[in-house]
Design an enzyme around this catalytic site. Structure first.
Site, short mmCIF file in Angstrom:
data_model
loop_
_atom_site.label_atom_id
_atom_site.label_comp_id
_atom_site.label_asym_id
_atom_site.label_seq_id
_atom_site.Cartn_x
_atom_site.Cartn_y
_atom_site.Cartn_z
N GLU A 186 -3.84 -12.02 0.67
CA GLU A 186 -3.69 -11.03 -0.41
C GLU A 186 -3.81 -11.71 -1.77
O GLU A 186 -3.80 -12.94 -1.88
CB GLU A 186 -2.35 -10.33 -0.30
CG GLU A 186 -1.17 -11.29 -0.42
CD GLU A 186 0.08 -10.60 -0.94
OE1 GLU A 186 0.02 -10.16 -2.10
OE2 GLU A 186 1.07 -10.55 -0.20
N LYS A 214 -2.08 -3.86 -9.83
CA LYS A 214 -1.60 -4.03 -8.46
C LYS A 214 -2.24 -2.91 -7.64
O LYS A 214 -1.98 -1.73 -7.89
CB LYS A 214 -0.08 -3.93 -8.43
CG LYS A 214 0.58 -4.42 -7.17
CD LYS A 214 2.09 -4.46 -7.37
CE LYS A 214 2.80 -5.03 -6.15
NZ LYS A 214 4.25 -5.09 -6.36
N VAL A 231 -0.42 -5.79 0.29
CA VAL A 231 -0.55 -5.90 1.75
C VAL A 231 -1.43 -4.78 2.28
O VAL A 231 -2.39 -5.00 3.02
CB VAL A 231 0.83 -5.89 2.43
CG1 VAL A 231 0.68 -5.74 3.95
CG2 VAL A 231 1.59 -7.18 2.12
N ASP A 262 11.79 6.09 -1.13
CA ASP A 262 10.99 4.96 -1.58
C ASP A 262 10.66 4.08 -0.38
O ASP A 262 11.45 3.24 0.05
CB ASP A 262 11.78 4.16 -2.63
CG ASP A 262 10.91 3.15 -3.36
OD1 ASP A 262 9.77 2.92 -2.91
OD2 ASP A 262 11.36 2.59 -4.37
N SER A 304 7.55 1.64 1.29
CA SER A 304 6.33 0.92 0.95
C SER A 304 5.12 1.46 1.71
O SER A 304 5.21 1.77 2.90
CB SER A 304 6.49 -0.57 1.25
OG SER A 304 5.27 -1.25 1.13
N ALA A 305 3.98 1.49 1.02
CA ALA A 305 2.72 1.91 1.66
C ALA A 305 2.30 0.92 2.73
O ALA A 305 1.48 1.24 3.61
CB ALA A 305 1.63 2.05 0.61
N ASP A 306 2.85 -0.31 2.68
CA ASP A 306 2.52 -1.31 3.70
C ASP A 306 2.85 -0.80 5.10
O ASP A 306 2.11 -1.04 6.07
CB ASP A 306 3.31 -2.61 3.46
CG ASP A 306 2.98 -3.25 2.12
OD1 ASP A 306 2.01 -2.82 1.47
OD2 ASP A 306 3.71 -4.19 1.73
N LYS A 335 12.19 -8.93 3.00
CA LYS A 335 13.25 -9.45 2.13
C LYS A 335 14.52 -8.62 2.29
O LYS A 335 14.47 -7.40 2.46
CB LYS A 335 12.79 -9.42 0.68
CG LYS A 335 11.73 -10.46 0.36
CD LYS A 335 11.35 -10.44 -1.11
CE LYS A 335 10.28 -11.48 -1.40
NZ LYS A 335 9.86 -11.47 -2.81
#
Length: 701
Positions: A47, A108, A128, A160, A162-164, A181
């Site tokens: 990435e 981003k 990602v 919320d 993540s799109a990952d 994390k």
């Protein structure tokens, strides 16, 4: 089904990689990536948000280049994904990495951002999810990152996520990361991945799911794989089933960094508690926590982050290599074919041979302008791996010419470190000697990187004897180039020169220092040399050994220095094809046979009778603050020139490749910069400023 899958992957290898063909102009695949995919060699996607948003400059750039170097060292091709002026690049050149690293306007880019960024012709780093899309589109099955996004704390209320995680549920690619994390809600993240149908496995003996800086998060993965081969089998199964969902391989932090990781985790928990007390919520939570963790750990989190990414790159590359081998094996079984004649010819192709020393270097750099002897000076100490022969073999390996490296090391704890660092090289001819110490070298250098004092324990170099080297007579007799460093015994030099003369093999002698420069000149062995690259002091030693006159003192002006170097080179050219006189910060003087307006560097079986000339190439400008150390600059210069010669390049290009390699070395703590690649020393791309025109010094009949 597997055969169809393999065929499909192999077809998607060029710049025209979009499935419809209608939007091919949106993608640009780097030639090295296209070639690797075409030949079914392992490729690892990387990435670029870590470059544009993850770290400050210049840490972001050095980390990106180090990660690519690790991928190459493990035998895979790196493909860093990024967007430059509206075009999705799969694989970035050194200049493109520099551009993204220093860009103040890079965006981003996730799945949702692609249309806008491309339509506006903007640049950005891929997340990602964005990298997964691009890698899958061109047929790269393995992607390495630091850590994936997840469900944020209080995500059940804020939604919320993540799109990952969504991308992992709909894009069939294996993502290698250090887990999630602990600033995120790891339990809900794993639940969400299960809902998305994503197979999750921890890499190693345990099923403990890692929390980035910690090997344990308090949660377990459904599965674990012990080796790269097991991971590759899991990936093959995922792709073969056609499930259209991804695979997450979680790699725990290494033991050596686990203690620091635990301290960082403690800082994270403290920052999380502080955020709650201050009432920080929503999108402001993550930036606050990251900033506080950096403050609480005094920057230690950045170093641990880099170490994690390095480890992920190593593991991910090993998995990609194992996957490539398994795919080839299955494809070969399905087709019932053996190696093609082209593959056999490649294995038989002559390659360079380097014979010389390996050192474990300890570099102590002073932090003040002047070093005071007899007392402790402030500074820094780091370990590197050197030795003239090793440096040149390292340089050639990074530039695509993997030489057989013949050397000797001990059986002490240094030897394992040497072999581990040199995995990207052919070390099969390095002998491990019982009751011997691996060579070590301690250098004290000034704040500007110049040598102040050096101490070496290098007795083992004398064990690189003719009896051992003669085991590789077949490789020596058919080599494209043999490189000797001055550390090896005179008898070994004599043997190799005799063999090279018999089989018309070109030999490059790298003198290493003034005391050893005269070794080939003690007999007629020097007449079998094709190239040598001494500095002015070493050149004097060569002449003195031949009982030729030498100056009592070196001149001061550049013009007089060049005249002196040319005059001292002239008698050697009665037999040598080329003498490359290294002049440090002044540049290099290349002396030899005149042909087509310059010195001829390409190997010849018979020395022509003709004119001689010397061409002076000024050094590249390097700011003093960029110089880390000068210990490997000469070896990088020689290695870069050798690579150019082996590629059949013209003289200007060969010398410029060498100068660019030397400049990279000057700004690296390693003798050979890990960021050294063919792209990095491409004169047409790597150096945007105009070259200073080389000048002729003399010409004769």
């Amino acid at each position: 089904m597997l055969q169809n899958l393999l065929s499909s992957l192999c077809r998607r290898i060029s710049t025209s990689c979009c499935r419809s063909g209608k939007y091919d102009y949106l993608f640009k695949v780097h030639p090295s990536v296209s070639e690797a995919l075409a030949e079914q060699r392992p490729v690892v996607a990387l990435e670029s948000t870590i470059i544009t948003h993850g770290m400050p400059y210049p840490h972001n750039l050095s980390t990106a280049k180090e990660v690519e170097a690790i991928v190459r060292a493990e035998g895979a091709t790196p493909a860093t994904v990024g967007i430059l002026e509206g075009v999705i690049h799969v694989g970035l050149s050194s200049e493109e990495l520099d551009f993204l690293a220093q860009s103040k306007t890079a965006l981003k880019v996730s799945r949702r951002d692609f249309p806008y960024v491309i339509s506006k012709g903007l640049s950005g780093g891929t997340t990602v999810s964005g990298t997964m899309i691009a890698a899958h589109r061109v047929g790269i099955p393995v992607f390495v990152t630091g850590g994936i996004g997840g469900v944020h704390r209080d995500g059940e209320n804020s939604l919320d996520v993540s799109a990952d995680l969504i991308e992992l549920g709909r894009t069939p690619i294996a993502v290698v990361s250090a887990g999630v994390k602990s600033i995120l809600d790891i339990g809900r993240t794993l639940e969400f991945l299960e809902t998305q149908g994503v197979c999750v496995a921890t890499y190693g003996k345990s099923k403990n799911f890692p929390a980035f800086f910690s090997p344990q998060s308090g949660f377990t993965s459904p599965y674990n794989v012990h080796t790269a081969e097991e991971a590759a089998e899991l990936i093959v199964s995922t792709l073969s089933l056609g499930l259209q969902s991804g695979l997450l391989l979680a790699v725990p932090i290494t033991e050596e960094h686990a203690a620091a990781g635990l301290q960082i985790e403690g800082a994270i928990q403290a920052a999380v508690a502080e955020a709650r007390l201050k009432g920080i919520t929503g999108k402001y939570v993550t930036p606050f926590i990251l900033q506080r963790v950096s403050e609480l750990t005094k920057g230690q989190s950045l170093q641990a982050n880099i170490a994690l990414i390095h480890n992920n790159a190593k593991v991910g590359s090993q998995i990609a290599c194992a996957l490539s081998e398994q795919m080839k094996s299955r494809q070969s079984g399905l087709r019932g074919s053996s190696k093609t004649q082209e593959e056999k010819n490649h294995l038989l192709k002559p390659k360079p041979v380097v014979i010389g020393g390996v050192n474990v270097d300890f570099i102590a750099k002073g932090a003040t302008k002047n070093l005071l002897f007899g007392q402790t000076n402030p500074g820094s100490v780091h370990q590197a791996f050197g030795g003239v022969g090793r440096n040149i073999a390292d340089c050639l390996s990074r530039l695509g010419h993997k030489p057989l490296f013949i050397s000797a090391i001990g059986t002490d704890f240094h030897s394992d470190a040497v072999l581990n660092y040199c995995k990207h090289m052919d070390t099969s001819a390095i002998v491990r000697l019982q009751a011997q110490r691996t060579a070590t070298y301690c250098a004290v250098i000034t704040e500007r990187g110049e040598l102040s004092l050096g101490l070496g324990d290098m007795d083992i170099h004398q064990q690189i004897k003719q009896q051992y080297v003669s085991q590789y007579e077949e490789q020596l007799s058919s080599a494209s180039l043999v490189v000797l460093d001055g550390n090896i015994p005179v008898s070994t030099i004599d043997y190799v020169c005799s063999l090279a003369k018999k089989h018309s093999v070109p030999v490059w002698y790298e003198p290493t220092d003034a005391d050893k420069a005269g070794k080939p000149f003690l007999s007629d062995s020097w007449k079998a040399l094709s190239y040598t690259s001494p500095n002015l002091t070493e050149l004097c030693t060569m002449n003195h050994t031949l009982h030729l006159p030498t100056p009592e003192a070196f001149p001061n002006s550049l013009e007089d220095v060049l005249k002196c170097a040319a005059a001292l080179s002239r008698p050697l050219l009665e037999h040598l094809q080329c003498v490359v006189v290294t002049l440090g910060a002044l540049g290099v003087l290349v002396c030899g046979d005149y042909e087509a307006g310059t010195v001829s560097l390409q190997p010849r079986k018979h020395k022509p009778r003709g004119r001689l000339c010397a061409v002076y190439f000024p050094a590249l400008a390097v700011r003093s603050e960029e110089i880390v150390n000068v210990s490997g600059a000469g070896d990088s210069l020689a290695g870069g020139m050798m690579a150019g010669i082996l590629q059949g390049k013209d003289t200007d290009t060969c010398v410029r490749m060498g100068l660019l390699a030397a400049r990279l070395s000057l700004s690296s703590c390693h003798p050979i910069a890990p960021s050294l690649t063919s792209d990095a020393i491409n004169p047409d791309a790597a150096y945007s400023q105009p070259w200073t025109k080389p000048s002729y010094l003399w010409m004769d009949n």
